[in-house]
Design a protein around this motif. Structure first.
Motif, PDB file in Angstrom:
ATOM      1  N   LYS A  59       0.822  -1.205   0.000  1.00 23.24           N
ATOM      2  CA  LYS A  59       0.000   0.000   0.000  1.00 23.24           C
ATOM      3  C   LYS A  59       0.861   1.261   0.000  1.00 23.24           C
ATOM      4  CE  LYS A  59      -4.127  -2.282   1.685  1.00 23.24           C
ATOM      5  NZ  LYS A  59      -4.706  -2.547   0.364  1.00 23.24           N
ATOM      6  N   CYS A  61       3.117   2.585   1.917  1.00 23.99           N
ATOM      7  CA  CYS A  61       3.226   3.412   3.136  1.00 23.99           C
ATOM      8  C   CYS A  61       4.639   3.466   3.671  1.00 23.99           C
ATOM      9  CB  CYS A  61       2.284   2.888   4.224  1.00 23.99           C
ATOM     10  SG  CYS A  61       0.568   2.930   3.712  1.00 23.99           S
ATOM     11  N   LEU A  77      -0.833  -6.519  -5.275  1.00 21.29           N
ATOM     12  CA  LEU A  77      -1.880  -7.526  -5.048  1.00 21.29           C
ATOM     13  C   LEU A  77      -3.191  -6.825  -4.728  1.00 21.29           C
ATOM     14  CD1 LEU A  77       0.086 -10.028  -2.753  1.00 21.29           C
ATOM     15  CD2 LEU A  77      -0.003  -9.929  -5.254  1.00 21.29           C
ATOM     16  N   VAL A 122      -0.448   1.547  12.336  1.00 17.94           N
ATOM     17  CA  VAL A 122       0.526   1.291  11.249  1.00 17.94           C
ATOM     18  C   VAL A 122      -0.262   1.009   9.973  1.00 17.94           C
ATOM     19  CG1 VAL A 122       2.435  -0.155  10.437  1.00 17.94           C
ATOM     20  CG2 VAL A 122       2.172   0.274  12.889  1.00 17.94           C
ATOM     21  N   GLY A 128       3.401  -6.173   3.074  1.00 18.53           N
ATOM     22  CA  GLY A 128       4.416  -5.145   3.313  1.00 18.53           C
ATOM     23  C   GLY A 128       4.893  -5.200   4.761  1.00 18.53           C
ATOM     24  N   MET A 132       8.675  -6.125   5.927  1.00 22.37           N
ATOM     25  CA  MET A 132       9.432  -5.100   6.666  1.00 22.37           C
ATOM     26  C   MET A 132       9.554  -5.436   8.150  1.00 22.37           C
ATOM     27  SD  MET A 132      10.142  -2.624   4.527  1.00 22.37           S
ATOM     28  CE  MET A 132      10.758  -1.526   5.776  1.00 22.37           C
ATOM     29  N   ALA A 134       7.190  -4.987  10.342  1.00 23.63           N
ATOM     30  CA  ALA A 134       6.686  -3.726  10.914  1.00 23.63           C
ATOM     31  C   ALA A 134       6.391  -3.895  12.395  1.00 23.63           C
ATOM     32  CB  ALA A 134       5.414  -3.306  10.172  1.00 23.63           C
ATOM     33  N   GLY A 135       6.557  -2.808  13.118  1.00 16.56           N
ATOM     34  CA  GLY A 135       6.272  -2.837  14.555  1.00 16.56           C
ATOM     35  C   GLY A 135       6.763  -1.585  15.225  1.00 16.56           C
ATOM     36  N   ILE A 179       4.820 -11.995  -1.050  1.00 22.74           N
ATOM     37  CA  ILE A 179       4.117 -12.688   0.026  1.00 22.74           C
ATOM     38  C   ILE A 179       2.638 -12.770  -0.346  1.00 22.74           C
ATOM     39  CG2 ILE A 179       3.459 -12.568   2.467  1.00 22.74           C
ATOM     40  CD1 ILE A 179       6.195 -11.066   2.869  1.00 22.74           C
ATOM     41  N   LEU A 211       0.307  11.346  12.410  1.00 21.23           N
ATOM     42  CA  LEU A 211      -0.343  10.212  11.742  1.00 21.23           C
ATOM     43  C   LEU A 211      -1.263  10.631  10.596  1.00 21.23           C
ATOM     44  CD1 LEU A 211      -1.205   7.800  14.722  1.00 21.23           C
ATOM     45  CD2 LEU A 211       0.805   7.830  13.253  1.00 21.23           C
ATOM     46  N   ALA A 216       5.678   8.585   5.144  1.00 17.14           N
ATOM     47  CA  ALA A 216       5.879   7.135   5.021  1.00 17.14           C
ATOM     48  C   ALA A 216       6.353   6.591   6.363  1.00 17.14           C
ATOM     49  CB  ALA A 216       6.878   6.821   3.917  1.00 17.14           C
ATOM     50  N   GLY A 217       5.913   7.236   7.444  1.00 12.86           N
ATOM     51  CA  GLY A 217       6.330   6.797   8.773  1.00 12.86           C
ATOM     52  C   GLY A 217       7.769   7.226   9.027  1.00 12.86           C
ATOM     53  N   PHE A 254       9.970  11.854  10.964  1.00  9.76           N
ATOM     54  CA  PHE A 254       8.960  11.820   9.894  1.00  9.76           C
ATOM     55  C   PHE A 254       9.221  13.001   8.958  1.00  9.76           C
ATOM     56  CE2 PHE A 254       5.117   9.123  11.020  1.00  9.76           C
ATOM     57  CZ  PHE A 254       5.687   8.486  12.126  1.00  9.76           C
ATOM     58  N   GLU A 288      15.097   3.726   6.632  1.00 11.10           N
ATOM     59  CA  GLU A 288      14.134   2.626   6.834  1.00 11.10           C
ATOM     60  C   GLU A 288      13.221   2.509   5.623  1.00 11.10           C
ATOM     61  OE1 GLU A 288      12.011   2.513  10.625  1.00 11.10           O
ATOM     62  OE2 GLU A 288      10.202   1.870   9.561  1.00 11.10           O
ATOM     63  N   LYS A 290      11.860   2.463   1.815  1.00 12.80           N
ATOM     64  CA  LYS A 290      12.432   1.923   0.579  1.00 12.80           C
ATOM     65  C   LYS A 290      12.362   3.010  -0.490  1.00 12.80           C
ATOM     66  CE  LYS A 290      12.904  -2.164   2.325  1.00 12.80           C
ATOM     67  NZ  LYS A 290      14.224  -2.658   2.663  1.00 12.80           N
TER      68      LYS A 290
HETATM   69  C1  LIG Z   1       1.641   7.427   9.390  1.00 14.64           C
HETATM   70  C2  LIG Z   1       2.520   6.211   9.305  1.00 14.64           C
HETATM   71  C3  LIG Z   1       2.887   5.538  10.456  1.00 14.64           C
HETATM   72  C4  LIG Z   1       3.720   4.415  10.375  1.00 14.64           C
HETATM   73  N1  LIG Z   1       4.081   3.779  11.528  1.00 14.64           N
HETATM   74  C5  LIG Z   1       4.854   2.673  11.464  1.00 14.64           C
HETATM   75  C6  LIG Z   1       5.218   1.977  12.662  1.00 14.64           C
HETATM   76  O1  LIG Z   1       4.833   2.331  13.772  1.00 14.64           O
HETATM   77  N2  LIG Z   1       5.993   0.854  12.520  1.00 14.64           N
HETATM   78  C7  LIG Z   1       6.429   0.406  11.299  1.00 14.64           C
HETATM   79  O2  LIG Z   1       7.111  -0.624  11.228  1.00 14.64           O
HETATM   80  N3  LIG Z   1       6.093   1.053  10.160  1.00 14.64           N
HETATM   81  C8  LIG Z   1       5.325   2.166  10.213  1.00 14.64           C
HETATM   82  N4  LIG Z   1       4.989   2.828   9.068  1.00 14.64           N
HETATM   83  C9  LIG Z   1       5.510   2.347   7.763  1.00 14.64           C
HETATM   84  C10 LIG Z   1       4.557   1.385   7.034  1.00 14.64           C
HETATM   85  O3  LIG Z   1       3.240   1.585   7.451  1.00 14.64           O
HETATM   86  C11 LIG Z   1       4.931  -0.083   7.263  1.00 14.64           C
HETATM   87  O4  LIG Z   1       6.271  -0.337   6.904  1.00 14.64           O
HETATM   88  C12 LIG Z   1       4.036  -1.003   6.465  1.00 14.64           C
HETATM   89  O5  LIG Z   1       4.205  -2.299   6.923  1.00 14.64           O
HETATM   90  C13 LIG Z   1       4.314  -0.941   4.967  1.00 14.64           C
HETATM   91  O6  LIG Z   1       3.348  -1.727   4.299  1.00 14.64           O
HETATM   92  P1  LIG Z   1       2.996  -1.392   2.777  1.00 14.64           P
HETATM   93  O7  LIG Z   1       2.067  -2.421   2.285  1.00 14.64           O
HETATM   94  O8  LIG Z   1       2.532   0.001   2.663  1.00 14.64           O
HETATM   95  O9  LIG Z   1       4.436  -1.572   2.128  1.00 14.64           O
HETATM   96  P2  LIG Z   1       5.042  -0.816   0.857  1.00 14.64           P
HETATM   97  O10 LIG Z   1       5.485   0.550   1.226  1.00 14.64           O
HETATM   98  O11 LIG Z   1       4.142  -0.942  -0.301  1.00 14.64           O
HETATM   99  O12 LIG Z   1       6.329  -1.729   0.628  1.00 14.64           O
HETATM  100  C14 LIG Z   1       7.353  -1.760   1.598  1.00 14.64           C
HETATM  101  C15 LIG Z   1       8.333  -2.892   1.222  1.00 14.64           C
HETATM  102  O13 LIG Z   1       7.646  -4.132   1.350  1.00 14.64           O
HETATM  103  C16 LIG Z   1       7.642  -4.836   0.103  1.00 14.64           C
HETATM  104  N5  LIG Z   1       6.353  -5.472  -0.056  1.00 14.64           N
HETATM  105  C17 LIG Z   1       5.125  -4.903  -0.091  1.00 14.64           C
HETATM  106  N6  LIG Z   1       4.164  -5.832  -0.247  1.00 14.64           N
HETATM  107  C18 LIG Z   1       4.811  -7.019  -0.336  1.00 14.64           C
HETATM  108  C19 LIG Z   1       4.389  -8.369  -0.529  1.00 14.64           C
HETATM  109  N7  LIG Z   1       3.092  -8.716  -0.681  1.00 14.64           N
HETATM  110  N8  LIG Z   1       5.355  -9.332  -0.578  1.00 14.64           N
HETATM  111  C20 LIG Z   1       6.669  -9.040  -0.429  1.00 14.64           C
HETATM  112  N9  LIG Z   1       7.121  -7.780  -0.255  1.00 14.64           N
HETATM  113  C21 LIG Z   1       6.211  -6.779  -0.207  1.00 14.64           C
HETATM  114  C22 LIG Z   1       7.908  -3.774  -0.972  1.00 14.64           C
HETATM  115  O14 LIG Z   1       8.528  -4.333  -2.114  1.00 14.64           O
HETATM  116  C23 LIG Z   1       8.818  -2.815  -0.225  1.00 14.64           C
HETATM  117  O15 LIG Z   1      10.151  -3.277  -0.260  1.00 14.64           O
HETATM  118  C24 LIG Z   1       4.162   3.962   9.122  1.00 14.64           C
HETATM  119  C25 LIG Z   1       3.774   4.638   7.950  1.00 14.64           C
HETATM  120  C26 LIG Z   1       2.966   5.751   8.033  1.00 14.64           C
HETATM  121  C27 LIG Z   1       2.545   6.447   6.780  1.00 14.64           C
END
Ligand SMILES: Cc1cc2nc3c(=O)[nH]c(=O)nc-3n(C[C@H](O)[C@H](O)[C@H](O)COP(=O)(O)OP(=O)(O)OC[C@H]3O[C@@H](n4cnc5c(N)ncnc54)[C@H](O)[C@@H]3O)c2cc1C
Length: 292
Positions: A59, A61, A77, A122, A128, A132, A134-135, A179, A211, A216-217, A254, A288, A290
């Protein structure tokens, strides 16, 4: 040649800005939103036959896409199969890689399943988040992953149990894979207690992070034992600005797009921060997010 079965899933010269939380970035040469595994395999075969580089976007983010766009094929996806969130057994949740993480976190709480509360606030997809790891300070998604089904860019399917996956600080060993499905193992808990914990964590984040802004966090990883945000604050770059890209005054790790920032402006700010922190503290901050 494009097969009829994927014709509708492909877009050419497709703008990507709308798929990112920064709301910046150029176009993908080819963009595909397959809605099931067979269609995804066809899309990957097409990419391979055409010799295209392949990238997967969730998405958006945690991704900064260049103003010049992305060469090759960008896969995202979408659709029912990849978006589903299902409960299987007492503590097992199975969800598609494209599913919304906030939706999954809310569902688990409603089912009285605990563990995902640290992920409240998050944004993004589950795929994603797992890629990543995420946490935040209260925990990361990786510790609840039981298994992952993924597909390589060559179209080959892979299945990993949790012991076969390495999760690190905002990283996993699942890069270069897409994934498709994640099985999560959660504990049964008290619905009220889960909801209170989630509200507490969300309030804490909302007070300290922008928020609601376009970001992108956290842009940088925290160096061991230190806070990247505090370092940026100390070097005097809180509120620093390049065009419409601004270092948030609420949380210096941020960068927010306060209007119509470009990726180049955000990048310029990133380099400025890295230079200044290096100069004043002798530390090289690691990004952090990408950058594509
Ligand atoms: C306001 C805000 C707050 C946030 N707070 C946090 C926080 O507290 N903790 C934190 O960890 N992050 C935080 N983030 C960052 C973000 O939300 C996370 O990293 C989130 O998990 C990214 O998911 P995405 O689907 O948007 O990934 P994307 O940005 O689309 O992709 C990120 C990476 O993951 C890969 N990817 C995406 N989908 C897949 C898939 N299906 N299979 C394999 N690889 C894939 C991409 O190739 C890329 O390398 C924040 C972002 C914002 C905007």
């Amino acid at each position: 040649m494009v097969r009829a079965s994927i014709k509708d899933a492909l877009r050419y010269e497709h703008p990507l800005m709308q798929y990112t939380s920064f709301r910046v970035g150029g176009r993908a040469d080819v963009f595909a939103e397959p809605s099931n595994i067979l269609q995804l395999q066809e899309v990957l075969r097409y990419g391979k036959d055409e010799g295209l580089d392949i990238s997967v976007l969730g998405k958006g983010c945690n991704t900064l896409i260049s103003d010049r766009g992305v060469r090759g094929l960008v896969v995202r996806l979408s659709g029912g199969f990849f978006n589903r969130v299902e409960r299987r057994g007492p503590g097992i949740v199975v969800s598609g890689g494209g599913a919304s993480l906030p939706r999954l976190v809310r569902r688990a709480a409603r089912w009285g399943l605990e563990g995902l509360e640290p992920l409240v606030g998050v944004p993004g997809s589950l795929g994603g988040a797992v890629a990543m790891n995420a946490g935040g300070k209260y925990g990361a998604v990786g510790s609840h992953v039981r298994s992952v089904t993924a597909i390589g860019y060559d179209g080959e399917l892979h299945y990993y149990e949790k012991d076969g996956i390495d999760f690190g600080y905002r990283s996993s060993s699942l890069s270069n894979l897409i994934i498709l499905e994640v099985e999560l193992e959660l504990k049964r808990g008290d619905r009220g207690a889960i909801s209170r914990r989630m509200s507490g964590i969300f309030q804490e984040k909302n007070m300290t992070q922008p928020l609601a802004s376009k970001s992108a966090g956290c842009v940088f990883k925290n160096p061991k034992g230190l806070s990247a945000g505090a370092l940026i604050d100390k070097v005097g770059l809180k509120s620093a600005r390049v065009g419409d890209a601004v270092v948030s005054c609420k949380h210096a790790n941020f960068i927010v797009n306060v209007g119509s920032a470009t990726a180049s402006q955000i990048l310029e700010l990133i380099y400025r921060i890295k230079d200044e922190v290096k100069k004043q503290f002798g530390l090289m901050l690691d990004t952090e997010i990408k950058v594509w």
